[in-house]
Design a protein around this motif. Structure first.
Motif, PDB file in Angstrom:
ATOM      1  N   LEU A  31       0.807  -1.214   0.000  1.00 11.22           N
ATOM      2  CA  LEU A  31       0.000   0.000   0.000  1.00 11.22           C
ATOM      3  C   LEU A  31       0.845   1.272   0.000  1.00 11.22           C
ATOM      4  N   GLY A  32       2.151   1.117  -0.154  1.00  8.80           N
ATOM      5  CA  GLY A  32       3.060   2.247  -0.034  1.00  8.80           C
ATOM      6  C   GLY A  32       2.967   3.268  -1.147  1.00  8.80           C
ATOM      7  N   ASP A  33       2.265   2.952  -2.248  1.00  8.39           N
ATOM      8  CA  ASP A  33       2.200   3.872  -3.382  1.00  8.39           C
ATOM      9  C   ASP A  33       1.503   5.180  -3.047  1.00  8.39           C
ATOM     10  N   LEU A  34       0.665   5.182  -2.022  1.00 11.26           N
ATOM     11  CA  LEU A  34      -0.024   6.419  -1.656  1.00 11.26           C
ATOM     12  C   LEU A  34       0.971   7.503  -1.277  1.00 11.26           C
ATOM     13  N   GLY A  35       2.108   7.096  -0.738  1.00  7.33           N
ATOM     14  CA  GLY A  35       3.139   8.061  -0.374  1.00  7.33           C
ATOM     15  C   GLY A  35       3.683   8.821  -1.573  1.00  7.33           C
ATOM     16  N   GLU A  36       3.611   8.199  -2.750  1.00  2.55           N
ATOM     17  CA  GLU A  36       4.111   8.858  -3.965  1.00  2.55           C
ATOM     18  C   GLU A  36       3.153   9.934  -4.461  1.00  2.55           C
ATOM     19  N   LYS A  37       1.942   9.984  -3.911  1.00  5.13           N
ATOM     20  CA  LYS A  37       0.941  10.941  -4.374  1.00  5.13           C
ATOM     21  C   LYS A  37       0.919  12.209  -3.541  1.00  5.13           C
ATOM     22  N   LEU A  38       1.808  12.306  -2.566  1.00  6.13           N
ATOM     23  CA  LEU A  38       1.839  13.517  -1.753  1.00  6.13           C
ATOM     24  C   LEU A  38       2.182  14.721  -2.613  1.00  6.13           C
ATOM     25  N   GLU A  39       1.463  15.806  -2.356  1.00  9.28           N
ATOM     26  CA  GLU A  39       1.672  17.033  -3.124  1.00  9.28           C
ATOM     27  C   GLU A  39       2.859  17.807  -2.553  1.00  9.28           C
ATOM     28  N   GLU A  40       3.453  18.630  -3.371  1.00  6.54           N
ATOM     29  CA  GLU A  40       4.582  19.465  -2.950  1.00  6.54           C
ATOM     30  C   GLU A  40       4.116  20.534  -1.965  1.00  6.54           C
ATOM     31  N   SER A  71      -4.998  15.752  -0.388  1.00  6.92           N
ATOM     32  CA  SER A  71      -6.321  16.404  -0.347  1.00  6.92           C
ATOM     33  C   SER A  71      -6.250  17.730   0.403  1.00  6.92           C
ATOM     34  N   GLY A  72      -5.110  18.402   0.305  1.00  6.92           N
ATOM     35  CA  GLY A  72      -4.932  19.698   0.943  1.00  6.92           C
ATOM     36  C   GLY A  72      -4.582  19.637   2.421  1.00  6.92           C
ATOM     37  N   VAL A  73      -4.472  18.436   2.982  1.00  5.15           N
ATOM     38  CA  VAL A  73      -4.200  18.273   4.412  1.00  5.15           C
ATOM     39  C   VAL A  73      -2.722  17.969   4.628  1.00  5.15           C
ATOM     40  N   PRO A  74      -2.046  18.680   5.545  1.00  3.66           N
ATOM     41  CA  PRO A  74      -0.644  18.359   5.837  1.00  3.66           C
ATOM     42  C   PRO A  74      -0.543  16.992   6.510  1.00  3.66           C
ATOM     43  N   VAL A  75       0.203  16.073   5.883  1.00  3.63           N
ATOM     44  CA  VAL A  75       0.318  14.714   6.409  1.00  3.63           C
ATOM     45  C   VAL A  75       1.783  14.313   6.542  1.00  3.63           C
ATOM     46  N   LEU A  76       2.011  13.393   7.455  1.00  2.00           N
ATOM     47  CA  LEU A  76       3.313  12.757   7.623  1.00  2.00           C
ATOM     48  C   LEU A  76       3.081  11.275   7.423  1.00  2.00           C
ATOM     49  N   CYS A  77       3.687  10.738   6.386  1.00  2.00           N
ATOM     50  CA  CYS A  77       3.382   9.380   5.938  1.00  2.00           C
ATOM     51  C   CYS A  77       4.549   8.444   6.209  1.00  2.00           C
ATOM     52  N   MET A  78       4.286   7.335   6.880  1.00  2.00           N
ATOM     53  CA  MET A  78       5.271   6.264   7.019  1.00  2.00           C
ATOM     54  C   MET A  78       5.122   5.334   5.828  1.00  2.00           C
ATOM     55  N   GLN A  79       6.079   5.370   4.942  1.00  2.00           N
ATOM     56  CA  GLN A  79       6.044   4.514   3.763  1.00  2.00           C
ATOM     57  C   GLN A  79       6.733   3.195   4.134  1.00  2.00           C
ATOM     58  N   GLY A  80       5.963   2.354   4.779  1.00  2.00           N
ATOM     59  CA  GLY A  80       6.507   1.130   5.352  1.00  2.00           C
ATOM     60  C   GLY A  80       6.600   1.262   6.863  1.00  2.00           C
ATOM     61  N   ASP A 267     -10.492  10.623   0.058  1.00  2.00           N
ATOM     62  CA  ASP A 267     -11.812  11.224   0.269  1.00  2.00           C
ATOM     63  C   ASP A 267     -12.027  11.544   1.748  1.00  2.00           C
ATOM     64  N   ILE A 268     -11.584  10.668   2.618  1.00  2.00           N
ATOM     65  CA  ILE A 268     -11.711  10.917   4.061  1.00  2.00           C
ATOM     66  C   ILE A 268     -10.941  12.171   4.450  1.00  2.00           C
ATOM     67  N   LEU A 269      -9.710  12.289   3.946  1.00  2.00           N
ATOM     68  CA  LEU A 269      -8.911  13.469   4.247  1.00  2.00           C
ATOM     69  C   LEU A 269      -9.593  14.748   3.770  1.00  2.00           C
ATOM     70  N   ALA A 270     -10.209  14.685   2.607  1.00  2.00           N
ATOM     71  CA  ALA A 270     -10.881  15.856   2.049  1.00  2.00           C
ATOM     72  C   ALA A 270     -12.084  16.286   2.881  1.00  2.00           C
ATOM     73  N   HIS A 271     -12.626  15.359   3.681  1.00  2.00           N
ATOM     74  CA  HIS A 271     -13.813  15.666   4.462  1.00  2.00           C
ATOM     75  C   HIS A 271     -13.547  15.720   5.969  1.00  2.00           C
ATOM     76  N   LEU A 272     -12.277  15.720   6.357  1.00  2.00           N
ATOM     77  CA  LEU A 272     -11.967  15.858   7.776  1.00  2.00           C
ATOM     78  C   LEU A 272     -12.416  17.228   8.278  1.00  2.00           C
ATOM     79  N   PRO A 273     -13.017  17.275   9.462  1.00  2.00           N
ATOM     80  CA  PRO A 273     -13.381  18.588  10.030  1.00  2.00           C
ATOM     81  C   PRO A 273     -12.149  19.460  10.202  1.00  2.00           C
ATOM     82  N   GLN A 274     -12.265  20.709   9.839  1.00  2.00           N
ATOM     83  CA  GLN A 274     -11.153  21.637   9.971  1.00  2.00           C
ATOM     84  C   GLN A 274     -11.106  22.184  11.406  1.00  2.00           C
ATOM     85  N   ALA A 275      -9.866  22.187  11.969  1.00  2.00           N
ATOM     86  CA  ALA A 275      -9.725  22.686  13.343  1.00  2.00           C
ATOM     87  C   ALA A 275      -9.951  24.184  13.361  1.00  2.00           C
TER      88      ALA A 275
END
Length: 275
Positions: A31-40, A71-80, A267-275
């Motif tokens: 499932l590690g390919d999602l890490g390659e989709k992170l935006e700059e 999805s516009g949300v700042p994330v920290l991804c463990m790729q593995g 999709d979940i990230l795009a619909h997370l409540p904004q703090a």
């Protein structure tokens, strides 16, 4: 639990991150390919460069953090991820989660490849974790507690945050994705379970079985993070089908069906409540 060790790792990573991450992602086998989709802007930090971290050796795990936006949300991804079966102490396995918390992560999304125990499941199904059974014979909170992170005795009643589970079910409905719900049972591995063990696990109420996720969920719950977790059923557990289990099968199905899970997470990230 070594609080100083957590702080040293967080202090090393913090200046390398382009912004404070709000969501942590741990990507399982295939499932590690999602890490390659992170935006700059993206930043890549191999585990081996971080003080106190150990390296991932599991097949299909790149062993690095990637920081950016999904999805516009700042994330920290463990790729593995790290596993106890690699020979790592369980405190080393959960250290990345604790460091994420110190870096500002409030929500943790866990994914894994799992064997189907529920006879109604089939290969390729996605399962939303509603609860877990810890059959690893160990707990990451054993030892001296770090009160800066959480209480000595951690309540596990709502480990998998109900509001996030509701959000996941709504996302699956929007996308037309079938999402099972169930209980994940964790063993240490690395051997797959025996048919007799699987029959016992089914009696205990398990729907899927794997070798990860539970230590990380416990650590995240301890330090006050919201938790959401998914299993991708990459094989049916021992004794269900008349065929041997292989790690190649797990990775192959993970790569084939992982795109569906990626769409769900985005999709979940795009619909997370904004703090």
């Amino acid at each position: 639990m070594n609080y100083q060790k957590m702080c040293e790792a967080a202090d090393y990573m913090r200046p390398l991150l382009p912004e404070t991450p709000k969501v942590g992602l741990i990507l399982g086998s295939g499932l590690g390919d999602l890490g390659e989709k992170l935006e700059e802007p993206r930043r890549i930090i191999p585990y081996g460069e971080i003080p106190g971290f150990v390296c991932s050796t599991a097949p299909g795990h790149k062993g690095r953090f990637i920081c950016g936006r999904l999805s516009g949300v700042p994330v920290l991804c463990m790729q593995g991820r790290l596993h106890c079966y690699e020979g790592h102490d369980i405190t080393e396995v959960v250290l990345p989660v604790q460091v994420m918390r110190l870096l500002g992560v409030e929500t943790l999304i866990l994914t894994n490849a799992a064997g189907g125990v529920n006879l109604d499941f089939k290969v390729g199904d996605l399962m939303l974790l509603e609860d877990h059974i810890n059959f690893m014979g160990r707990n990451p909170l054993i030892g001296k507690n770090a009160p800066e992170m959480g209480p000595r005795f951690c309540d596990m009643s709502y480990t998998y945050t109900p509001a996030l589970r509701k959000l996941a079910l709504e996302a699956a409905q929007r996308l037309g994705i079938s999402l099972r719900r169930g209980v994940y049972l964790a063993t240490t591995g690395p051997s797959f379970e025996t048919p007799a063990e699987i029959r016992a696990f089914r009696t205990l109420g398990a729907d899927a079985v794997g070798m990860s996720t539970v230590p990380e969920a416990i650590a995240a719950s301890h330090c006050g993070m919201k938790v959401l977790a998914f299993s991708l059923i990459t094989n049916m557990a021992a004794g269900i089908l008349d065929q041997p289990l292989t790690e190649e099968e797990v990775i192959e199905i993970g790569q084939a069906k992982g795109q569906e899970l990626q769409k769900l997470v985005l999709d979940i990230l795009a619909h997370l409540p904004q703090a």
